[in-house]
Every structure is written in structure tokens, then in C-alpha cells.
Design an enzyme around this catalytic site. Sequence first.
Site, mmCIF file in Angstrom:
data_model
loop_
_atom_site.group_PDB
_atom_site.id
_atom_site.type_symbol
_atom_site.label_atom_id
_atom_site.label_comp_id
_atom_site.label_asym_id
_atom_site.label_seq_id
_atom_site.Cartn_x
_atom_site.Cartn_y
_atom_site.Cartn_z
ATOM 1 N N ARG A 1 24.685 7.664 53.559
ATOM 2 C CA ARG A 1 25.454 7.841 52.390
ATOM 3 C C ARG A 1 24.918 6.543 50.927
ATOM 4 N NH1 ARG A 1 26.960 11.895 55.230
ATOM 5 N NH2 ARG A 1 26.390 10.511 56.760
ATOM 6 N N THR A 2 25.177 5.942 52.129
ATOM 7 C CA THR A 2 25.963 4.354 51.911
ATOM 8 C C THR A 2 24.251 3.474 51.117
ATOM 9 O OG1 THR A 2 26.674 3.919 53.995
ATOM 10 C CG2 THR A 2 26.460 1.933 52.312
ATOM 11 N N LYS B 1 7.587 -6.941 64.334
ATOM 12 C CA LYS B 1 6.322 -7.671 64.962
ATOM 13 C C LYS B 1 6.563 -8.993 64.852
ATOM 14 C CE LYS B 1 2.798 -5.501 61.959
ATOM 15 N NZ LYS B 1 2.162 -6.411 60.608
ATOM 16 N N ARG C 1 22.716 -3.656 55.482
ATOM 17 C CA ARG C 1 23.091 -2.747 56.508
ATOM 18 C C ARG C 1 22.307 -3.181 57.940
ATOM 19 N NH1 ARG C 1 24.490 3.075 58.185
ATOM 20 N NH2 ARG C 1 26.498 1.862 56.271
ATOM 21 N N HIS D 1 32.654 -3.352 56.783
ATOM 22 C CA HIS D 1 31.999 -2.065 56.077
ATOM 23 C C HIS D 1 32.539 -2.133 54.073
ATOM 24 C CE1 HIS D 1 29.648 1.432 54.321
ATOM 25 N NE2 HIS D 1 29.846 1.925 55.423
HETATM 26 N N1 CP Z 1 29.902 6.665 56.095
HETATM 27 C C1 CP Z 1 29.285 5.783 56.156
HETATM 28 O O1 CP Z 1 28.392 4.705 56.057
HETATM 29 O O2 CP Z 1 27.168 7.472 55.810
HETATM 30 P P1 CP Z 1 25.766 6.220 56.298
HETATM 31 O O3 CP Z 1 26.122 5.804 57.739
HETATM 32 O O4 CP Z 1 24.293 7.587 56.224
HETATM 33 O O5 CP Z 1 25.655 5.351 55.220
#
Ligand code: CP
Length: 309
Positions: free
Chosen positions: A59-60, A87, A109, A137
Site C-alpha cells: 500500500r504505502t 554489497k 521505509r 508511520h
Molecule cells: N499499511 C501499510 O503500511 O501497508 P504496507 O506495509 O503494505 O505499505
Amino acid sequence: MSTLSDKHLLGIKNLQKEDIDLIFKTADNFKEVINRPIRKVPSLRDITIANLFFENSTRTRLSFELAEKRLSADTLNFSAASSSVKKGETLLDTVNNILAMKVDMIVMRHPDAGASTFLANHIDVPIVNAGDGAHEHPTQALLDAYSIREKLGDLNGKKVVIVGDILHSRVALSNIFCLKMLGAEVKVCGPSTLIPKYIESLGVGYEPDLMTALEWCDVANMLRIQLERQDTKFFPSLKEYSMMYGLNKERLDSLSKQITVMHPGPINRGVEITSDVADSKQAIILDQVENGVAIRMAVLYLLANSIKK
Ligand code: CP
């Protein structure tokens, strides 16, 4: 030009309430844009954004990428699995090499808490934290709060229970900061082993019994058990977890009022939520995903306004 009070979006903790109001107002405009026949605006036409994903995401990652395309930004997509990180290159060297290609903004991320804050102290461009370990998040919390506001109106006084693995959840922590800032009442529910000891210092109550928590709330946000962040067992088995804390139709229908059900995804159907609840009219799970694009467009647009070219 409108911008946020910080140059980066590292966490909800770093935002002011005025920032959240501005993000929501900007997202309202972008939501209107992405529902038009032509879903694109030229706002970030001269901006290049690198999406650095050192941890899995559906999603993100896709939501940021789509938000960037809708804003006409140029994008670079990086995934750690196929990069020279394998590496032995450091995070800072990797990012400095990417920035040498004239990148204006980073979305990252990372599995380690604090990774985006570390980067922000060493580089000059805005960074958006797309999830750092069990820390924050922020765009998930913003899209969650925006979705509640869309469904139930002003968050002030609304009662939200977050159920499940609070201890390992960046979604829970960012949601708590965001909801409290917007005036909502927040409780957490789950096995005591999955509740951080400091939870009450955040102004959040703990309710160990699921049905009591559900009767209290207007909104239940059901979280996944983050097995990938657990090196010891926190409860006997997933089956027992589900028996105690899983949300099923029977439990939902036995409540004295209709509540709204949320889930940040990915869902483990049959563990924290059953399919008949996840796919029910009371669940706004796909609305959350839809709103994620408008929220991320708003965040990128507002942060880009601080870039001097
Ligand atoms: N909600 C969320 O962060 O989903 P993903 O890990 O798929 O990005």
C-alpha cells in the site's frame, strides 16, 4: 506558499495541529482532483522524488508512487533487495549517491526505528518517513484520521480503540499521537504482553477485554500481529489470540450500536479480523487506502513548497 512547520515528515510527534489541519485541507482538494476524469495536476513538475524501500510494502509504496505521478513529479524507485546495500554500502552512502543524481525529496521505509531521523540530520533535502521499524508511520496515521473524519465528522470527542499488537506497531504510536492531537479519546486493547508499559503516559487507557472496548468505542482499528518483529512468544498461539481478540461478525452484531471498523493492512483474515467483518459495510478499509493517495499528495506538495530551486 503554504508549507508545514518542519521541513521533513519524520513522525506525527514532530507536527503541530495546524499542520494536520493544513494537510487535511490540501488533501480535500487533491481528493477532488483524483476523482476527475483527468486525475493529474502539474504541481510538482520540476521535482524529482526517490522512493527508498528497505522493507516490504504494498500500500504505502504504491500509494506514494501514485501520489507522485498524480502531481507530475519525476520518480525513482529503489528496493534494498536488488541494490548495492547487499554489497555492504551504508545507508548514508546509498542516499548521498542517489542525491548526487539531483533528487529533490526522499520517501523512505526502513526496518530500523529512527532511520529517517538519522538521515534528516545528515542530508539537506526533505524526507518523508514511510514507516521506520516499530517507531512511526505518519502518513498512515494521517490517512486513518482523515478517513474517520470523512465517515464520522470532527474527531474531537470521538472514541477510538486500537486493538492488537500495540508494542510492535508504528501505526499504533502514530495513530495515538495524531488522534490525541485532534481531540479524540483513545484506548488500546490486547494481551497485556503486547501493551507497552509507558502507554498511560501517552494519555491512552488500556482495556484488556475486547467486548468492553468495542462497546465503549465509535471506531475500532484492528492491527495485525507483527510476527516479524517478535523474537519471543507474547501469547500461546494465533488461534487463542483470535479467540480472545479477533473481531468477528457475531461480536460486531452483538454490540448495542454500530461502530466503524478500520485496518491499516495487510490483513490476516481469520486472525485479527474475519472476512465477513473486513468486507462488511461497517469496514472502511478500502476507503483508508483510497484516502492514502490524497493524503500523500498533500504531504509531498506541502513539503515541496519549502524547496528553494
Ligand atoms: N499499511 C501499510 O503500511 O501497508 P504496507 O506495509 O503494505 O505499505
